[in-house]
Design an enzyme around this catalytic site. Structure first.
Site, PDB file in Angstrom:
ATOM      1  N   CYS A 301       0.918  -1.420  -0.135  1.00 43.17           N
ATOM      2  CA  CYS A 301       0.149  -0.083   0.057  1.00 43.17           C
ATOM      3  C   CYS A 301       0.810   1.131  -0.033  1.00 43.17           C
ATOM      4  CB  CYS A 301      -0.834   0.020   1.279  1.00 43.17           C
ATOM      5  SG  CYS A 301      -2.032  -1.432   1.574  1.00 43.17           S
ATOM      6  N   ARG A 395     -11.472  -0.228  -7.022  1.00 43.31           N
ATOM      7  CA  ARG A 395     -11.350  -0.239  -5.385  1.00 43.31           C
ATOM      8  C   ARG A 395     -10.922   1.182  -5.236  1.00 43.31           C
ATOM      9  NH1 ARG A 395      -9.891  -3.315  -0.669  1.00 43.31           N
ATOM     10  NH2 ARG A 395      -8.199  -2.163   0.444  1.00 43.31           N
TER      11      ARG A 395
HETATM   12  P1  XMP Z   1      -0.822  -7.368   3.180  1.00 41.89           P
HETATM   13  O1  XMP Z   1       0.335  -6.451   4.220  1.00 41.89           O
HETATM   14  O2  XMP Z   1      -1.132  -8.709   3.680  1.00 41.89           O
HETATM   15  O3  XMP Z   1      -1.842  -6.422   2.927  1.00 41.89           O
HETATM   16  O4  XMP Z   1       0.217  -7.393   1.922  1.00 41.89           O
HETATM   17  C1  XMP Z   1      -2.939  -6.983   2.110  1.00 41.89           C
HETATM   18  C2  XMP Z   1      -4.069  -5.895   2.210  1.00 41.89           C
HETATM   19  O5  XMP Z   1      -3.763  -4.568   1.751  1.00 41.89           O
HETATM   20  C3  XMP Z   1      -4.750  -3.866   0.980  1.00 41.89           C
HETATM   21  N1  XMP Z   1      -4.509  -3.420  -0.384  1.00 41.89           N
HETATM   22  C4  XMP Z   1      -3.991  -2.174  -0.708  1.00 41.89           C
HETATM   23  N2  XMP Z   1      -4.038  -1.219   0.083  1.00 41.89           N
HETATM   24  N3  XMP Z   1      -3.070   0.084  -2.004  1.00 41.89           N
HETATM   25  C5  XMP Z   1      -3.653   0.067  -0.487  1.00 41.89           C
HETATM   26  O6  XMP Z   1      -3.523   1.120   0.028  1.00 41.89           O
HETATM   27  C6  XMP Z   1      -3.357  -0.929  -2.704  1.00 41.89           C
HETATM   28  O7  XMP Z   1      -2.845  -1.007  -3.842  1.00 41.89           O
HETATM   29  C7  XMP Z   1      -3.835  -2.226  -2.011  1.00 41.89           C
HETATM   30  N4  XMP Z   1      -4.009  -3.425  -2.572  1.00 41.89           N
HETATM   31  C8  XMP Z   1      -4.242  -4.227  -1.573  1.00 41.89           C
HETATM   32  C9  XMP Z   1      -5.935  -4.987   1.098  1.00 41.89           C
HETATM   33  O8  XMP Z   1      -6.649  -4.357   2.088  1.00 41.89           O
HETATM   34  C10 XMP Z   1      -5.137  -6.416   1.204  1.00 41.89           C
HETATM   35  O9  XMP Z   1      -6.000  -7.044   1.829  1.00 41.89           O
END
Ligand code: XMP
Length: 479
Positions: A301, A395
């Site tokens: 993120c 999203r």
């Molecule tokens: P981890 O830390 O397990 O987190 O890799 C996965 C979660 O991150 C969120 N997610 C995003 N958040 N930009 C964001 O700010 C993104 O591009 C993005 N893609 C995923 C999502 O909640 C996921 O489960």
């Protein structure tokens, strides 16, 4: 003035800022239950959920997650039709009675049946007329037989059948005793309703912790956009167990209005997110079946960097859980989990489940592409708000645009082998944590665990130090 603007006068904390304090305990890891609530009507055997990201969860991942006691949430960066098929692929994978069996009629030719066997990857086809079972054609029946012959000429008649209420044990015995691989199921009118196969029974036996629906099929979830009522209805009709309204900022009144409408139109449970504050929880708790917490903690993120918005994850989970508990709504901590210890901390802060992206993206079962870099194997992993992923999803509310402001990055994570092995390590760590706290189950972990805030020196001390850890993994002899 600025003091008033400071959200709650408290520091926002995340996983690295605290440790769980050991407590008096009588609990051994083998006495611990990891059973937990995903949503109001769905329980899991382990508190782990795979994230709806296009490099994490499609049907293969979802099957493995459910077989091992958790659940996978299918991503939505695909057409509605494809997502419906993915839900079905999970439901079909080791269901007891296969209800959508591929069938043929008595006047179909052998070459037609051969073709069906090849394209549908099945080795026995029931022959049906007016809903009644006339026989079965298996590969054995048509070996070396002319393609122009008809099914009724080659099929095995006098097929052994069973009724729908047969138990797994009885079906196994019947097939074993009669040396058959398939047991057609008929209803009281003697109409064909489905088939039990020995292969499926054996598959089911392997997974004692699997989470299944009322018909004995694996459970699965799927993500939808916050305004996608059509998708919600179609996957609901396919008997998806939980629908996740997947949105970067669910504390948006238009999203809430739409989610309420979706809830009225589906029978599956509905989890809504993401949120990070108590006030967002207050606005959602009266109609959702679960809350998903995390604004910007994820490994891919960049929301907090690009927008300056977010709440450190442990504080966010605790604040939401405080409200959610009062309304009996389960909470999922989503994002930022790097180690099994972080899962323990998320649960100690009040989460009922955790959602993982990064820790599962390296699994054999993830849809990410395998990449070799300097003779090491990796799998691709990307944020759903990254440039690459965003062209297919909304999203981050940017669908239809040709220029994007990404809130995520794209990269790779090391290949880690099977989901089963990864989950074994993660749940093993969590059980040990619960042993230190003296908690026999998730609820007791939420109640008993206490945190201690630590300093930077505490973090350094927590990680391995003063040892050279080499990549070559040499097996030095002790003497
Ligand atoms: P981890 O830390 O397990 O987190 O890799 C996965 C979660 O991150 C969120 N997610 C995003 N958040 N930009 C964001 O700010 C993104 O591009 C993005 N893609 C995923 C999502 O909640 C996921 O489960």
């Amino acid at each position: 003035m600025f003091k008033e603007k400071l959200s709650n006068g408290m520091d926002g904390l995340t996983f690295n800022d605290v440790l769980i304090v050991p407590n008096r305990s009588e609990v051994e890891p083998n006495q611990i239950s990891l059973n937990t609530r995903l949503s109001k009507n769905i329980s899991l055997n382990i508190p782990i959920v795979s994230s709806p990201m296009d490099t994490v969860t499609e049907s293969e991942m979802a099957v493995s997650m459910a077989r091992n006691g958790g659940i996978g949430i299918l991503h939505r960066n695909m057409s509605i039709e494809r997502q419906v098929k993915e839900v079905y692929a999970v439901k079909r994978s080791d269901e007891f009675i296969i209800r959508r069996t591929i069938t043929a009629s008595p006047d179909n030719t052998v070459s037609h049946i051969l073709n069906l066997m090849r394209t549908e990857n099945v080795s026995g086809i029931p022959i049906i007329k007016d809903k009644k079972l006339l026989g079965i054609v298996s590969t054995r029946d048509i070996r070396g037989i002319s393609g122009s012959k008809l099914a009724e000429e080659v099929m095995t008649k006098d097929v052994i059948t069973a009724k729908e209420d047969i138990s797994v044990d009885k079906a196994f015995k019947k097939m074993y005793d009669s040396k058959i691989e398939r047991l057609p199921i008929v209803n009281e009118k003697n109409e064909f309703v489905g088939m039990i196969t020995m292969h499926n029974i054996m598959e089911r036996e392997k997974y004692a912790d699997a989470v299944r629906d009322s018909e004995g099929r694996l459970i699965v979830g799927a993500a939808i956009g916050p305004y996608d009522l059509e998708r919600a209805k179609k996957i609901d009709a396919e008997k998806v167990d939980v629908i996740v309204v997947d949105c970067a900022h669910a504390h948006n009144l238009n999203v809430i209005k739409s989610a309420k409408k979706i809830k009225e139109n589906i029978s599956a449970d509905m989890i809504v997110g993401n949120i990070a504050t108590a006030s967002a929880a207050e606005d959602l708790v009266d109609f959702v079946d679960g809350l998903r917490v995390g604004i910007g903690p994820g490994s891919i993120c960049t929301t907090r960097i690009v927008t300056g918005v977010g709440v450190p994850q442990l504080t966010a989970v605790a604040d939401v859980a405080d409200v959610a508990k009062r309304y009996n709504v389960p909470v999922m901590a989503d994002g930022g989990i790097k180690f099994s210890g972080d899962i323990a901390k998320a649960i100690a802060a009040g989460a009922d489940t955790v959602m993982l992206g990064n820790l599962l993206a390296g699994a054999k079962e993830s849809p990410g592409r395998e990449v070799t870099i300097k003779s090491r194997l990796y799998k691709s992993y990307r944020g759903m708000g990254s440039l690459g992923a965003m062209s297919g999803t909304d999203r981050y509310s940017q669908a239809g645009r040709t220029k994007f402001v990404p809130e995520g990055v794209e990269g790779v994570v090391p290949y880690k082998g099977s989901v089963e092995d990864i989950l074994f390590q993660l749940t093993g760590g969590l059980k040990s944590a619960m042993g230190y706290v003296g908690a026999k189950n998730i609820e007791s972990m939420q109640e008993r665990a206490k945190f201690m805030k630590i300093t930077n020196n505490g973090i350094i001390e927590s990680h391995p130090h003063d040892i050279l850890i080499t990549d070559e993994a040499p097996n030095y002899p002790l003497h």
